[in-house]
Enzyme design. Sequence first.
Site, PDB file in Angstrom:
ATOM      1  N   SER A   6      45.725  32.119 -27.867  1.00 39.65           N
ATOM      2  CA  SER A   6      44.411  32.757 -27.863  1.00 39.65           C
ATOM      3  C   SER A   6      43.906  32.876 -29.284  1.00 39.65           C
ATOM      4  O   SER A   6      44.491  33.580 -30.107  1.00 39.65           O
ATOM      5  CB  SER A   6      44.505  34.141 -27.229  1.00 39.65           C
ATOM      6  OG  SER A   6      43.360  34.884 -27.593  1.00 39.65           O
ATOM      7  N   HIS A  31      42.862  28.582 -26.079  1.00 38.38           N
ATOM      8  CA  HIS A  31      42.216  29.628 -25.275  1.00 38.38           C
ATOM      9  C   HIS A  31      41.183  30.350 -26.138  1.00 38.38           C
ATOM     10  O   HIS A  31      41.519  30.932 -27.173  1.00 38.38           O
ATOM     11  CB  HIS A  31      43.283  30.602 -24.763  1.00 38.38           C
ATOM     12  CG  HIS A  31      42.766  31.666 -23.861  1.00 38.38           C
ATOM     13  ND1 HIS A  31      42.603  31.488 -22.501  1.00 38.38           N
ATOM     14  CD2 HIS A  31      42.374  32.944 -24.113  1.00 38.38           C
ATOM     15  CE1 HIS A  31      42.152  32.603 -21.950  1.00 38.38           C
ATOM     16  NE2 HIS A  31      41.994  33.501 -22.912  1.00 38.38           N
ATOM     17  N   ASP A  33      38.325  33.226 -26.291  1.00 36.98           N
ATOM     18  CA  ASP A  33      37.857  34.446 -25.638  1.00 36.98           C
ATOM     19  C   ASP A  33      36.436  34.777 -26.057  1.00 36.98           C
ATOM     20  O   ASP A  33      36.201  35.170 -27.202  1.00 36.98           O
ATOM     21  CB  ASP A  33      38.778  35.614 -26.013  1.00 36.98           C
ATOM     22  CG  ASP A  33      40.148  35.481 -25.376  1.00 36.98           C
ATOM     23  OD1 ASP A  33      40.221  35.420 -24.140  1.00 36.98           O
ATOM     24  OD2 ASP A  33      41.152  35.428 -26.121  1.00 36.98           O
ATOM     25  N   MET A  35      33.423  37.267 -25.731  1.00 35.38           N
ATOM     26  CA  MET A  35      33.130  38.651 -25.328  1.00 35.38           C
ATOM     27  C   MET A  35      31.744  39.035 -25.827  1.00 35.38           C
ATOM     28  O   MET A  35      31.381  38.711 -26.958  1.00 35.38           O
ATOM     29  CB  MET A  35      34.158  39.604 -25.936  1.00 35.38           C
ATOM     30  CG  MET A  35      35.600  39.238 -25.636  1.00 35.38           C
ATOM     31  SD  MET A  35      36.713  40.507 -26.264  1.00 35.38           S
ATOM     32  CE  MET A  35      38.307  39.712 -26.000  1.00 35.38           C
ATOM     33  N   HIS A  64      37.450  31.452 -21.856  1.00 39.42           N
ATOM     34  CA  HIS A  64      37.536  32.656 -21.020  1.00 39.42           C
ATOM     35  C   HIS A  64      36.291  33.501 -21.280  1.00 39.42           C
ATOM     36  O   HIS A  64      36.194  34.153 -22.315  1.00 39.42           O
ATOM     37  CB  HIS A  64      38.841  33.389 -21.385  1.00 39.42           C
ATOM     38  CG  HIS A  64      39.030  34.704 -20.715  1.00 39.42           C
ATOM     39  ND1 HIS A  64      40.020  35.593 -21.113  1.00 39.42           N
ATOM     40  CD2 HIS A  64      38.397  35.308 -19.675  1.00 39.42           C
ATOM     41  CE1 HIS A  64      39.971  36.670 -20.345  1.00 39.42           C
ATOM     42  NE2 HIS A  64      38.990  36.531 -19.471  1.00 39.42           N
ATOM     43  N   MET A  66      34.132  36.557 -20.967  1.00 34.16           N
ATOM     44  CA  MET A  66      34.098  37.983 -20.627  1.00 34.16           C
ATOM     45  C   MET A  66      32.697  38.455 -20.955  1.00 34.16           C
ATOM     46  O   MET A  66      32.459  39.170 -21.935  1.00 34.16           O
ATOM     47  CB  MET A  66      35.163  38.748 -21.439  1.00 34.16           C
ATOM     48  CG  MET A  66      36.573  38.486 -20.942  1.00 34.16           C
ATOM     49  SD  MET A  66      37.839  38.932 -22.143  1.00 34.16           S
ATOM     50  CE  MET A  66      37.952  37.388 -23.052  1.00 34.16           C
ATOM     51  N   MET A 135      44.539  38.651 -15.139  1.00 32.00           N
ATOM     52  CA  MET A 135      44.665  39.426 -16.380  1.00 32.00           C
ATOM     53  C   MET A 135      45.877  40.350 -16.282  1.00 32.00           C
ATOM     54  O   MET A 135      46.056  41.062 -15.293  1.00 32.00           O
ATOM     55  CB  MET A 135      43.408  40.274 -16.631  1.00 32.00           C
ATOM     56  CG  MET A 135      42.151  39.506 -16.992  1.00 32.00           C
ATOM     57  SD  MET A 135      42.289  38.376 -18.394  1.00 32.00           S
ATOM     58  CE  MET A 135      42.689  39.487 -19.753  1.00 32.00           C
ATOM     59  N   GLY A 140      39.416  42.628 -23.279  1.00 28.05           N
ATOM     60  CA  GLY A 140      38.647  43.197 -24.385  1.00 28.05           C
ATOM     61  C   GLY A 140      39.329  43.090 -25.734  1.00 28.05           C
ATOM     62  O   GLY A 140      38.677  42.894 -26.746  1.00 28.05           O
ATOM     63  N   PHE A 141      40.647  43.214 -25.726  1.00 27.66           N
ATOM     64  CA  PHE A 141      41.363  43.241 -27.010  1.00 27.66           C
ATOM     65  C   PHE A 141      42.701  42.527 -26.914  1.00 27.66           C
ATOM     66  O   PHE A 141      43.344  42.545 -25.855  1.00 27.66           O
ATOM     67  CB  PHE A 141      41.593  44.694 -27.445  1.00 27.66           C
ATOM     68  CG  PHE A 141      40.313  45.456 -27.616  1.00 27.66           C
ATOM     69  CD1 PHE A 141      39.611  45.401 -28.824  1.00 27.66           C
ATOM     70  CD2 PHE A 141      39.781  46.188 -26.556  1.00 27.66           C
ATOM     71  CE1 PHE A 141      38.402  46.077 -28.967  1.00 27.66           C
ATOM     72  CE2 PHE A 141      38.571  46.860 -26.697  1.00 27.66           C
ATOM     73  CZ  PHE A 141      37.885  46.806 -27.905  1.00 27.66           C
ATOM     74  N   GLY A 142      43.116  41.928 -28.032  1.00 27.53           N
ATOM     75  CA  GLY A 142      44.450  41.349 -28.118  1.00 27.53           C
ATOM     76  C   GLY A 142      45.466  42.437 -28.440  1.00 27.53           C
ATOM     77  O   GLY A 142      45.102  43.582 -28.721  1.00 27.53           O
ATOM     78  N   GLY A 143      46.740  42.072 -28.363  1.00 27.96           N
ATOM     79  CA  GLY A 143      47.798  42.980 -28.811  1.00 27.96           C
ATOM     80  C   GLY A 143      48.136  44.129 -27.879  1.00 27.96           C
ATOM     81  O   GLY A 143      48.786  45.092 -28.291  1.00 27.96           O
ATOM     82  N   ASP A 173      47.122  36.294 -18.782  1.00 31.18           N
ATOM     83  CA  ASP A 173      46.547  36.529 -20.101  1.00 31.18           C
ATOM     84  C   ASP A 173      46.716  37.995 -20.477  1.00 31.18           C
ATOM     85  O   ASP A 173      46.197  38.873 -19.789  1.00 31.18           O
ATOM     86  CB  ASP A 173      45.061  36.143 -20.053  1.00 31.18           C
ATOM     87  CG  ASP A 173      44.360  36.239 -21.395  1.00 31.18           C
ATOM     88  OD1 ASP A 173      45.034  36.517 -22.403  1.00 31.18           O
ATOM     89  OD2 ASP A 173      43.136  36.016 -21.420  1.00 31.18           O
ATOM     90  N   GLY A 174      47.438  38.207 -21.587  1.00 28.19           N
ATOM     91  CA  GLY A 174      47.589  39.556 -22.127  1.00 28.19           C
ATOM     92  C   GLY A 174      49.030  39.988 -22.204  1.00 28.19           C
ATOM     93  O   GLY A 174      49.726  40.062 -21.194  1.00 28.19           O
ATOM     94  N   GLY A 175      49.504  40.227 -23.426  1.00 25.54           N
ATOM     95  CA  GLY A 175      50.847  40.780 -23.625  1.00 25.54           C
ATOM     96  C   GLY A 175      51.988  39.811 -23.387  1.00 25.54           C
ATOM     97  O   GLY A 175      53.139  40.232 -23.238  1.00 25.54           O
ATOM     98  N   GLY A 195      48.354  35.310 -27.667  1.00 26.84           N
ATOM     99  CA  GLY A 195      47.620  35.493 -28.915  1.00 26.84           C
ATOM    100  C   GLY A 195      48.538  35.979 -30.014  1.00 26.84           C
ATOM    101  O   GLY A 195      49.032  35.193 -30.840  1.00 26.84           O
TER     102      GLY A 195
END
Length: 216
Positions: A6, A31, A33, A35, A64, A66, A135, A140-143, A173-175, A195
Amino acid sequence: MLIAPSLLSCDFSVMGEEIERMDKSGADYMHLDVMDGHFVPNITFGAPVIKTVRKYTEKPFDVHLMISEPLKYIEDFANAGADIITFHIESDSDVQETIDKIKACGKKPGLVIKPNTKAEEVFPYLKDLFMVLVMTVEPGFGGQSFMADMLPKVKEIREEANKVNPELLIEVDGGIGEATIKQAYDAGVDVCVAGTAVFKADSATEAINNLKALCK
Ligand SMILES: O=C(CO)[C@H](O)[C@H](O)COP(=O)(O)O
Ligand SMILES: [Fe+2]
């Protein structure tokens, strides 16, 4: 397992070089993102930026969205060089119309569900989709931390897709990182977005290799 770094976690001052670096590190997709500060509480970049960095790799651009009203912007992202365009089922555009528009532009459609959306919501569209993105964080946010309780949805979607569209890819997607990717693999995920785990590693090549090696 395919790995899609990401770009949300990249150094935006050299975004093109970061894409080149991911290409050389063994990334399968890029990827991206998008937003809008309305559908999600954060703003990133849009079609003009994607168009500018398109030349840095031949690997597929997994975009992606959003954003509110994704249907309005499909042509812009298609013209910018997106290959896969995923949009949220929770957005305010007509889902079937948006899928049809992505296909009419010659691109691959993907439908995304947020953590509070049930797997069965995507069932009516499975036959028309290239990908479903589940998801594993609030968008909305990485990390953020991986939500393992989303994985049963992957299994439900895989079972239903086996009946109507066995080729369908399921992405999470995410974590995603070394501590979580094996669970995703076991649930039947085909593509993992990563990411922080890839961009913050000393070596992206090692990070991607390690993630893939854990999937067995
Ligand atoms: O869509 C996203 C956030 O909404 C990002 O793709 C995702 O968060 C990736 O970041 P990380 O791997 O650091 O969790
Ligand atoms: Fe994403």
